[in-house]
Design a protein around this motif. Structure first.
Motif, PDB file in Angstrom:
ATOM      1  N   GLU A  78      -4.290  -5.284   5.181  1.00 55.01           N
ATOM      2  CA  GLU A  78      -4.104  -5.420   6.631  1.00 55.01           C
ATOM      3  C   GLU A  78      -2.829  -6.183   6.960  1.00 55.01           C
ATOM      4  O   GLU A  78      -2.169  -5.899   7.954  1.00 55.01           O
ATOM      5  CB  GLU A  78      -5.321  -6.109   7.248  1.00 55.01           C
ATOM      6  CG  GLU A  78      -6.558  -5.227   7.245  1.00 55.01           C
ATOM      7  CD  GLU A  78      -7.833  -5.952   7.642  1.00 55.01           C
ATOM      8  OE1 GLU A  78      -7.811  -7.198   7.822  1.00 55.01           O
ATOM      9  OE2 GLU A  78      -8.878  -5.271   7.755  1.00 55.01           O
ATOM     10  N   LYS A  79      -2.454  -7.163   6.127  1.00 54.77           N
ATOM     11  CA  LYS A  79      -1.257  -7.980   6.361  1.00 54.77           C
ATOM     12  C   LYS A  79       0.033  -7.277   5.956  1.00 54.77           C
ATOM     13  O   LYS A  79       1.091  -7.608   6.478  1.00 54.77           O
ATOM     14  CB  LYS A  79      -1.336  -9.284   5.555  1.00 54.77           C
ATOM     15  CG  LYS A  79      -2.362 -10.258   6.016  1.00 54.77           C
ATOM     16  CD  LYS A  79      -2.278 -11.490   5.132  1.00 54.77           C
ATOM     17  CE  LYS A  79      -3.611 -12.135   4.954  1.00 54.77           C
ATOM     18  NZ  LYS A  79      -3.574 -13.224   3.973  1.00 54.77           N
ATOM     19  N   ASN A  80      -0.049  -6.339   5.019  1.00 52.57           N
ATOM     20  CA  ASN A  80       1.153  -5.768   4.438  1.00 52.57           C
ATOM     21  C   ASN A  80       1.265  -4.278   4.762  1.00 52.57           C
ATOM     22  O   ASN A  80       0.663  -3.444   4.091  1.00 52.57           O
ATOM     23  CB  ASN A  80       1.139  -5.990   2.914  1.00 52.57           C
ATOM     24  CG  ASN A  80       2.486  -5.766   2.295  1.00 52.57           C
ATOM     25  OD1 ASN A  80       3.302  -5.027   2.820  1.00 52.57           O
ATOM     26  ND2 ASN A  80       2.706  -6.409   1.160  1.00 52.57           N
ATOM     27  N   SER A  81       2.071  -3.956   5.746  1.00 46.13           N
ATOM     28  CA  SER A  81       2.214  -2.554   6.164  1.00 46.13           C
ATOM     29  C   SER A  81       2.860  -1.690   5.080  1.00 46.13           C
ATOM     30  O   SER A  81       2.729  -0.469   5.115  1.00 46.13           O
ATOM     31  CB  SER A  81       3.019  -2.465   7.456  1.00 46.13           C
ATOM     32  OG  SER A  81       4.328  -2.979   7.265  1.00 46.13           O
ATOM     33  N   ALA A  82       3.516  -2.301   4.097  1.00 45.41           N
ATOM     34  CA  ALA A  82       4.122  -1.546   3.006  1.00 45.41           C
ATOM     35  C   ALA A  82       3.074  -0.889   2.115  1.00 45.41           C
ATOM     36  O   ALA A  82       3.401  -0.019   1.309  1.00 45.41           O
ATOM     37  CB  ALA A  82       5.027  -2.457   2.168  1.00 45.41           C
ATOM     38  N   TYR A  83       1.820  -1.281   2.255  1.00 53.37           N
ATOM     39  CA  TYR A  83       0.742  -0.707   1.456  1.00 53.37           C
ATOM     40  C   TYR A  83       0.086   0.494   2.150  1.00 53.37           C
ATOM     41  O   TYR A  83      -0.805   1.130   1.595  1.00 53.37           O
ATOM     42  CB  TYR A  83      -0.336  -1.742   1.155  1.00 53.37           C
ATOM     43  CG  TYR A  83       0.113  -2.907   0.294  1.00 53.37           C
ATOM     44  CD1 TYR A  83       1.275  -2.853  -0.465  1.00 53.37           C
ATOM     45  CD2 TYR A  83      -0.637  -4.066   0.236  1.00 53.37           C
ATOM     46  CE1 TYR A  83       1.660  -3.923  -1.253  1.00 53.37           C
ATOM     47  CE2 TYR A  83      -0.260  -5.143  -0.550  1.00 53.37           C
ATOM     48  CZ  TYR A  83       0.898  -5.055  -1.292  1.00 53.37           C
ATOM     49  OH  TYR A  83       1.271  -6.112  -2.075  1.00 53.37           O
ATOM     50  N   ALA A  84       0.504   0.801   3.367  1.00 55.83           N
ATOM     51  CA  ALA A  84      -0.137   1.853   4.168  1.00 55.83           C
ATOM     52  C   ALA A  84      -0.110   3.215   3.476  1.00 55.83           C
ATOM     53  O   ALA A  84      -1.032   4.010   3.642  1.00 55.83           O
ATOM     54  CB  ALA A  84       0.521   1.955   5.538  1.00 55.83           C
ATOM     55  N   ASP A  85       0.923   3.473   2.682  1.00 51.02           N
ATOM     56  CA  ASP A  85       1.031   4.787   2.029  1.00 51.02           C
ATOM     57  C   ASP A  85      -0.072   5.045   1.009  1.00 51.02           C
ATOM     58  O   ASP A  85      -0.376   6.203   0.726  1.00 51.02           O
ATOM     59  CB  ASP A  85       2.398   4.948   1.362  1.00 51.02           C
ATOM     60  CG  ASP A  85       2.645   3.954   0.238  1.00 51.02           C
ATOM     61  OD1 ASP A  85       2.399   2.752   0.432  1.00 51.02           O
ATOM     62  OD2 ASP A  85       3.088   4.389  -0.847  1.00 51.02           O
ATOM     63  N   VAL A  86      -0.694   3.994   0.472  1.00 50.96           N
ATOM     64  CA  VAL A  86      -1.762   4.197  -0.512  1.00 50.96           C
ATOM     65  C   VAL A  86      -3.147   3.901   0.060  1.00 50.96           C
ATOM     66  O   VAL A  86      -4.140   4.047  -0.635  1.00 50.96           O
ATOM     67  CB  VAL A  86      -1.538   3.382  -1.808  1.00 50.96           C
ATOM     68  CG1 VAL A  86      -0.276   3.823  -2.511  1.00 50.96           C
ATOM     69  CG2 VAL A  86      -1.545   1.901  -1.551  1.00 50.96           C
ATOM     70  N   LEU A  87      -3.218   3.493   1.308  1.00 49.16           N
ATOM     71  CA  LEU A  87      -4.502   3.139   1.914  1.00 49.16           C
ATOM     72  C   LEU A  87      -5.334   4.398   2.147  1.00 49.16           C
ATOM     73  O   LEU A  87      -4.892   5.349   2.799  1.00 49.16           O
ATOM     74  CB  LEU A  87      -4.296   2.403   3.230  1.00 49.16           C
ATOM     75  CG  LEU A  87      -5.540   1.911   3.935  1.00 49.16           C
ATOM     76  CD1 LEU A  87      -6.306   0.919   3.061  1.00 49.16           C
ATOM     77  CD2 LEU A  87      -5.174   1.249   5.252  1.00 49.16           C
ATOM     78  N   TYR A  88      -6.542   4.411   1.592  1.00 52.02           N
ATOM     79  CA  TYR A  88      -7.453   5.542   1.758  1.00 52.02           C
ATOM     80  C   TYR A  88      -7.786   5.717   3.232  1.00 52.02           C
ATOM     81  O   TYR A  88      -8.092   4.755   3.933  1.00 52.02           O
ATOM     82  CB  TYR A  88      -8.736   5.304   0.948  1.00 52.02           C
ATOM     83  CG  TYR A  88      -9.713   6.429   1.023  1.00 52.02           C
ATOM     84  CD1 TYR A  88      -9.501   7.597   0.314  1.00 52.02           C
ATOM     85  CD2 TYR A  88     -10.852   6.324   1.803  1.00 52.02           C
ATOM     86  CE1 TYR A  88     -10.412   8.650   0.373  1.00 52.02           C
ATOM     87  CE2 TYR A  88     -11.760   7.366   1.876  1.00 52.02           C
ATOM     88  CZ  TYR A  88     -11.535   8.519   1.162  1.00 52.02           C
ATOM     89  OH  TYR A  88     -12.426   9.559   1.238  1.00 52.02           O
ATOM     90  N   GLY A  89      -7.688   6.935   3.701  1.00 46.78           N
ATOM     91  CA  GLY A  89      -7.958   7.227   5.102  1.00 46.78           C
ATOM     92  C   GLY A  89      -6.693   7.384   5.916  1.00 46.78           C
ATOM     93  O   GLY A  89      -6.744   7.820   7.061  1.00 46.78           O
TER      94      GLY A  89
END
Length: 90
Positions: A78-89
């Motif tokens: 939630e804090k790191n938008s750079a992880y959005a590409d691997v977030l399920y959903g």
């Protein structure tokens, strides 16, 4: 600090001492982070963040999505938008 992704665990080791671990499940189509733990002596050193970051890189290399059920990992996503590409959903 050496952070390694093994079969279903990510470990952080320094000078031969394990400082933390993160466990996950491979559902076949995505990964589920179910636990992140850091030793009391390593709290505040960013070990948990390094575990999550290493796992995100692993997921990218494997072209897998990640469902962070562990409260710590979920907060990091939630804090790191750079992880959005691997977030399920996403």
């Amino acid at each position: 600090m050496d952070v390694k992704v093994k079969e279903l665990i990510v470990t952080a080791v320094q000078d031969g001492i394990e400082l933390g671990e993160m466990t996950f499940v491979d559902s076949g189509s995505f990964y589920i982070i179910d636990h992140t733990g850091v030793t009391d002596a390593a709290r505040g050193l960013g070990v948990g963040k390094k575990l999550v970051a290493a796992f995100v890189e692993h997921a990218r290399e494997k072209a897998m999505k990640v469902l962070p059920l562990c409260p710590f990992a979920k907060a990091e996503f939630e804090k790191n938008s750079a992880y959005a590409d691997v977030l399920y959903g996403n």
